[in-house]
Design a protein around this motif. Structure first.
Motif, short mmCIF file in Angstrom:
data_model
loop_
_atom_site.label_atom_id
_atom_site.label_comp_id
_atom_site.label_asym_id
_atom_site.label_seq_id
_atom_site.Cartn_x
_atom_site.Cartn_y
_atom_site.Cartn_z
N ARG A 40 7.45 -51.17 43.67
CA ARG A 40 6.48 -50.14 43.29
C ARG A 40 7.14 -48.81 42.93
N VAL A 41 8.26 -48.51 43.55
CA VAL A 41 8.94 -47.25 43.27
C VAL A 41 9.40 -47.22 41.81
N GLN A 42 10.03 -48.30 41.37
CA GLN A 42 10.48 -48.37 39.98
C GLN A 42 9.29 -48.39 39.03
N PHE A 43 8.21 -49.07 39.44
CA PHE A 43 6.99 -49.08 38.63
C PHE A 43 6.46 -47.66 38.43
N ASP A 44 6.42 -46.87 39.49
CA ASP A 44 5.95 -45.49 39.38
C ASP A 44 6.82 -44.68 38.43
#
Length: 148
Positions: A40-44
């Motif tokens: 999710r961090v990379q997605f954000d």
């Protein structure tokens, strides 16, 4: 499907689709729901950069960076980009307004069919309850007459 839009170089169609912020939000949400290992961090980070002129995205970059499972990209002779049916329908809707319209019309038709079937069941239960109520009240009247 991408060949439908650009027969000469379908990969550019997919890359342009992946650059779109709405696309990233859709496939990111799909991954959040269906993939416990989704990054999710990379997605954000991708979501925040989407829409900028310098932002680029490829299926391989998406999968490698986010641990995505909804899109599969294979290189080589029998390679290509494949996606879960939910994501493929979203892509097809982006490529073709006609497809999107047919999809919405078919969805409405199926919901109407479903509701009419549920409506028939509900009406059947209502009629049975009505008949049972009449039988019950008539039986009570007869019982009360015999006691008196």
């Amino acid at each position: 499907m991408a060949k439908y839009k650009n027969e000469d170089d379908p990969r550019f169609v997919i890359q342009n689709w992946l650059r779109n912020r709405n696309t990233l939000e859709f496939i990111g949400l799909w991954e959040i729901i269906n993939n416990p290992n989704f990054n999710r961090v990379q997605f954000d980070t991708f979501r925040n950069e989407s829409g900028l002129n310098r932002f680029t995205m490829t299926p391989t970059k998406w999968v490698d960076s986010t641990n995505a499972i909804g899109i599969i990209s294979k290189s080589g002779r029998y390679g290509g980009t494949y996606a879960h049916s939910d994501i493929a329908l979203e892509f097809a809707s982006w490529i073709s307004a006609e497809f999107k319209l047919y999809l919405m019309q078919d969805y409405k038709r199926l919901k109407l069919d479903e509701n009419s079937k549920l409506s028939l069941t509900w009406n059947l239960h209502r009629e049975i309850s009505k008949i049972n109520y009449k039988i019950h009240t008539d039986a009570k009247k007869i019982f009360n007459r015999r006691i008196n």
